[in-house]
Design a protein around this motif. Structure first.
Motif, PDB file in Angstrom:
ATOM      1  N   SER A 170       0.835  -1.201   0.000  1.00 46.36           N
ATOM      2  CA  SER A 170       0.000   0.000   0.000  1.00 46.36           C
ATOM      3  C   SER A 170       0.868   1.249   0.000  1.00 46.36           C
ATOM      4  CB  SER A 170      -0.948  -0.005   1.200  1.00 46.36           C
ATOM      5  OG  SER A 170      -0.179  -0.091   2.390  1.00 46.36           O
ATOM      6  N   ASN A 171       2.061   1.175   0.621  1.00 47.84           N
ATOM      7  CA  ASN A 171       2.977   2.321   0.612  1.00 47.84           C
ATOM      8  C   ASN A 171       3.467   2.625  -0.790  1.00 47.84           C
ATOM      9  OD1 ASN A 171       3.039   3.332   3.145  1.00 47.84           O
ATOM     10  ND2 ASN A 171       4.722   2.056   3.863  1.00 47.84           N
TER      11      ASN A 171
ATOM     12  N   LEU B 148      -6.085  11.161  -3.915  1.00 45.34           N
ATOM     13  CA  LEU B 148      -5.133  11.238  -5.027  1.00 45.34           C
ATOM     14  C   LEU B 148      -5.787  10.807  -6.334  1.00 45.34           C
ATOM     15  CD1 LEU B 148      -1.902   9.821  -3.335  1.00 45.34           C
ATOM     16  CD2 LEU B 148      -2.259  12.163  -4.102  1.00 45.34           C
TER      17      LEU B 148
ATOM     18  N   LEU C  83       2.210   9.934  -9.919  1.00 52.59           N
ATOM     19  CA  LEU C  83       1.305  10.111 -11.049  1.00 52.59           C
ATOM     20  C   LEU C  83       0.675  11.502 -11.011  1.00 52.59           C
ATOM     21  CD1 LEU C  83      -0.030   8.952 -13.539  1.00 52.59           C
ATOM     22  CD2 LEU C  83      -1.702   7.812 -12.085  1.00 52.59           C
ATOM     23  N   VAL C  84       0.272  11.919  -9.824  1.00 52.58           N
ATOM     24  CA  VAL C  84      -0.323  13.255  -9.670  1.00 52.58           C
ATOM     25  C   VAL C  84       0.675  14.331 -10.064  1.00 52.58           C
ATOM     26  CG1 VAL C  84      -1.145  14.955  -7.985  1.00 52.58           C
ATOM     27  CG2 VAL C  84      -2.040  12.621  -7.942  1.00 52.58           C
TER      28      VAL C  84
ATOM     29  N   ASN D  40       2.022   1.697  -3.591  1.00 53.16           N
ATOM     30  CA  ASN D  40       0.870   2.161  -4.387  1.00 53.16           C
ATOM     31  C   ASN D  40       0.650   3.634  -4.162  1.00 53.16           C
ATOM     32  OD1 ASN D  40       0.304  -0.207  -5.576  1.00 53.16           O
ATOM     33  ND2 ASN D  40      -1.386  -0.777  -4.249  1.00 53.16           N
ATOM     34  N   LEU D  41       0.757   4.043  -2.897  1.00 53.42           N
ATOM     35  CA  LEU D  41       0.548   5.439  -2.529  1.00 53.42           C
ATOM     36  C   LEU D  41       1.605   6.319  -3.168  1.00 53.42           C
ATOM     37  CD1 LEU D  41      -1.663   6.582  -0.824  1.00 53.42           C
ATOM     38  CD2 LEU D  41      -0.221   6.345   1.195  1.00 53.42           C
TER      39      LEU D  41
ATOM     40  N   MET E 169      -5.377   7.749  -0.738  1.00 54.77           N
ATOM     41  CA  MET E 169      -5.435   7.097  -2.052  1.00 54.77           C
ATOM     42  C   MET E 169      -6.633   7.611  -2.836  1.00 54.77           C
ATOM     43  SD  MET E 169      -3.401   4.984  -3.473  1.00 54.77           S
ATOM     44  CE  MET E 169      -3.248   3.729  -4.695  1.00 54.77           C
TER      45      MET E 169
ATOM     46  N   MET F 165       1.032   6.659  -6.809  1.00 60.83           N
ATOM     47  CA  MET F 165      -0.103   7.554  -7.048  1.00 60.83           C
ATOM     48  C   MET F 165       0.339   9.004  -6.919  1.00 60.83           C
ATOM     49  SD  MET F 165      -2.892   6.606  -8.115  1.00 60.83           S
ATOM     50  CE  MET F 165      -4.487   7.230  -8.459  1.00 60.83           C
ATOM     51  N   ARG F 166       1.168   9.270  -5.892  1.00 56.79           N
ATOM     52  CA  ARG F 166       1.660  10.648  -5.694  1.00 56.79           C
ATOM     53  C   ARG F 166       2.496  11.080  -6.896  1.00 56.79           C
ATOM     54  NH1 ARG F 166       3.600   9.158  -0.070  1.00 56.79           N
ATOM     55  NH2 ARG F 166       1.754   9.393   1.255  1.00 56.79           N
TER      56      ARG F 166
ATOM     57  N   ILE G 149      -6.585  18.481 -18.569  1.00 62.27           N
ATOM     58  CA  ILE G 149      -5.752  18.385 -19.765  1.00 62.27           C
ATOM     59  C   ILE G 149      -6.626  18.253 -21.011  1.00 62.27           C
ATOM     60  CG2 ILE G 149      -4.083  16.924 -20.998  1.00 62.27           C
ATOM     61  CD1 ILE G 149      -2.804  16.286 -18.264  1.00 62.27           C
TER      62      ILE G 149
ATOM     63  N   CYS H 188      -6.097  12.915  -9.730  1.00 62.91           N
ATOM     64  CA  CYS H 188      -5.676  12.431 -11.056  1.00 62.91           C
ATOM     65  C   CYS H 188      -6.782  12.621 -12.075  1.00 62.91           C
ATOM     66  CB  CYS H 188      -5.336  10.941 -11.006  1.00 62.91           C
ATOM     67  SG  CYS H 188      -3.666  10.637 -10.486  1.00 62.91           S
TER      68      CYS H 188
ATOM     69  N   GLN I 287       3.222  14.022 -12.070  1.00 60.24           N
ATOM     70  CA  GLN I 287       3.439  13.942 -13.511  1.00 60.24           C
ATOM     71  C   GLN I 287       2.293  14.621 -14.258  1.00 60.24           C
ATOM     72  OE1 GLN I 287       6.067  13.016 -15.303  1.00 60.24           O
ATOM     73  NE2 GLN I 287       4.968  13.443 -17.208  1.00 60.24           N
ATOM     74  N   LEU I 288       1.055  14.335 -13.832  1.00 59.26           N
ATOM     75  CA  LEU I 288      -0.101  14.940 -14.502  1.00 59.26           C
ATOM     76  C   LEU I 288      -0.106  16.454 -14.327  1.00 59.26           C
ATOM     77  CD1 LEU I 288      -2.878  12.302 -13.761  1.00 59.26           C
ATOM     78  CD2 LEU I 288      -1.975  12.921 -15.992  1.00 59.26           C
TER      79      LEU I 288
ATOM     80  N   LEU J   1      -7.132  16.191 -12.953  1.00 60.77           N
ATOM     81  CA  LEU J   1      -6.040  16.683 -13.812  1.00 60.77           C
ATOM     82  C   LEU J   1      -6.213  16.191 -15.242  1.00 60.77           C
ATOM     83  CD1 LEU J   1      -3.092  16.277 -11.315  1.00 60.77           C
ATOM     84  CD2 LEU J   1      -3.799  18.427 -12.367  1.00 60.77           C
TER      85      LEU J   1
ATOM     86  N   GLU K 280      -4.590   5.825   4.901  1.00 61.14           N
ATOM     87  CA  GLU K 280      -3.985   5.575   3.592  1.00 61.14           C
ATOM     88  C   GLU K 280      -5.045   5.491   2.517  1.00 61.14           C
ATOM     89  OE1 GLU K 280      -0.115   3.161   5.284  1.00 61.14           O
ATOM     90  OE2 GLU K 280      -1.667   2.091   4.175  1.00 61.14           O
TER      91      GLU K 280
END
Lengths: 68, 342
Positions: free
Chosen positions: A3-4, B11, A13-14, A6-7, B8, A10-11, B22, B15, A16-17, B18, B4
């Motif tokens: 899960s770490n 986030l 990815l954000v 994955n987190l 998640m 995800m961070r 775009i 995403c 990058q976007l 965002l 968590e």
């Protein structure tokens, strides 16, 4: 553990976007006009468009001329 | 655990937001299509090129070829386990480089003409000095964990590689070490191309995305979607402002870098074969795309119309290249031959 990562994925990815979202965009009509202009300006020197003079074709076998 | 999950979810929402942002920004600048804008441009008519030479010498499928910067020499790679360097003016073979691994997928000529590089299922990019009395292995770049699909020299001291391990890599040839690793694709990287100004490069991958990268920083600056299958071929338009991609979905697309979107799609209902390779004529007006249907089809890049075909191979066209002086086009095939056309 999973899960770490994955987190953190995800961070990332954000982030990058966010980066990709911040790009300055020009109008497609302007982009198209400039692409066209480039093609047309360089067309005269484009051997595959205008052709290669027979005598100076580097890929062609030199031939002797015969009158038929 | 709950904290968590909450993060998640937040986030994911960010995403989605965002991505929508775009798409909206792209739509906002989409004020007209390329083909409509090109309606006033004169047609190129039917492009009929002649076969000038058939280069015979390989004993198995040709997987890759690359022109030298001198527009005269060319290197080809075949799964017969050899690289051949050709003088395309005479058709003579100049050098034969035996490969440690026959499963080659990519080959590149250094701009200086002194070095060539190749790689494939061995996951290694091997660099050879071809100016020595007999070809000498200079470096074996061994760090990718997947096949080497593409390689391109920046100079005699730097080379860029793309791999089935989903990364691209910039290597220092003096040390043999990785300088920058480019990670962001989620599928095998299949192809790459350097920008004319050498500050950026583009990659195409099996995740059906094309990405623009900053060479020195390692960051992915832009991502282009639209294809529905692997992107096998990618090239810069000479002005540096647009890119062309070719895919297993049977289409080629042009994306403009500054409007950050697809501006034209090259497709034909009668074409049901994947695109393996592509190259542009020197003005960018013509796209030569190699397909699994044994042909290289020629597209008018501005109007999106098919304007010709190079027929003659007896198997898939696996590689296509136009030299820097634009004087011809070379096609390489699984039929073991290379053909020169103009």
């Amino acid at each position: 553990m999973t899960s770490n990562s994955n987190l953190s994925n995800m961070r990332q990815l954000v982030e990058q976007l966010k980066l990709e979202a911040s790009v300055e965009r020009i109008k497609v009509s302007q982009a198209a006009a400039e692409l066209q202009q480039y093609c047309l300006q360089n067309a005269g020197k484009d051997a595959l468009l205008v052709g290669v003079p027979t005598g100076s074709n580097p890929f062609r076998e030199p031939r002797s001329c015969a009158i038929v | 655990m709950a904290a968590e999950k909450a993060e998640m979810d937040a986030l994911k929402k960010e995403c989605d937001g965002l991505r929508a942002q775009i798409e909206a920004a792209r739509k906002a600048v989409n004020d007209g299509s390329m083909s409509a804008a090109a309606s006033g441009v004169a047609s190129v008519g039917r492009v009929q090129l002649k076969l000038r030479k058939t280069l015979k010498g390989h004993l198995a499928k040709i997987y890759a070829m690359h022109w030298s910067a001198d527009s005269r020499q060319m290197v080809s790679a075949s799964q017969d386990g050899k690289l051949l360097i050709w003088d395309c003016f005479t058709g003579n073979k100049l050098v034969a480089v035996p490969l440690k691994s026959a499963w080659v997928m990519s080959v590149a000529f250094a701009p200086s003409g002194n070095l060539v590089a190749s790689g494939g299922l061995d996951n290694i990019c091997t660099v050879y000095n071809i100016k020595a009395a007999s070809p000498k292995t200079l470096r074996e770049l061994d760090a990718h964990t997947g096949y080497l699909s593409c390689c391109r020299f920046l100079s005699d001291t730097e080379i860029l590689t793309a791999s089935g391990d989903t990364t691209c890599c910039l290597w220092d040839l003096e040390t043999g070490k990785q300088k920058v690793i480019f990670t962001n694709h989620i599928g095998d990287c299949m192809s790459l191309a350097l920008s004319p100004d050498m500050n950026t490069f583009i990659s195409g991958a099996c995740d059906s995305l094309a990405k623009l990268w900053d060479l020195r920083e390692g960051a992915c600056k832009q991502t282009f979607s639209g294809h529905t299958s692997d992107i096998n071929a990618i090239s810069f338009f000479q002005s540096g402002n647009a890119i062309i991609t070719g895919s297993d979905d049977c289409q080629c697309k042009m994306y403009d870098l500054r409007s950050d979107q697809e501006v034209i799609c090259y497709q034909d209902a009668s074409l049901n074969a994947g695109v393996t390779s592509l190259a542009l004529s020197s003005s960018g007006r013509l796209i030569f795309a190699g397909y699994d249907d044994f042909n290289c089809h020629i597209w008018d890049s501005l109007k999106g119309e098919k304007v010709g075909v190079l027929s003659g191979h007896d198997n898939r066209v696996s590689c296509t290249g136009v030299p820097d002086d634009g004087m011809g086009v070379c096609t390489g095939s699984w039929d073991s031959f290379l053909k020169l056309w103009n």
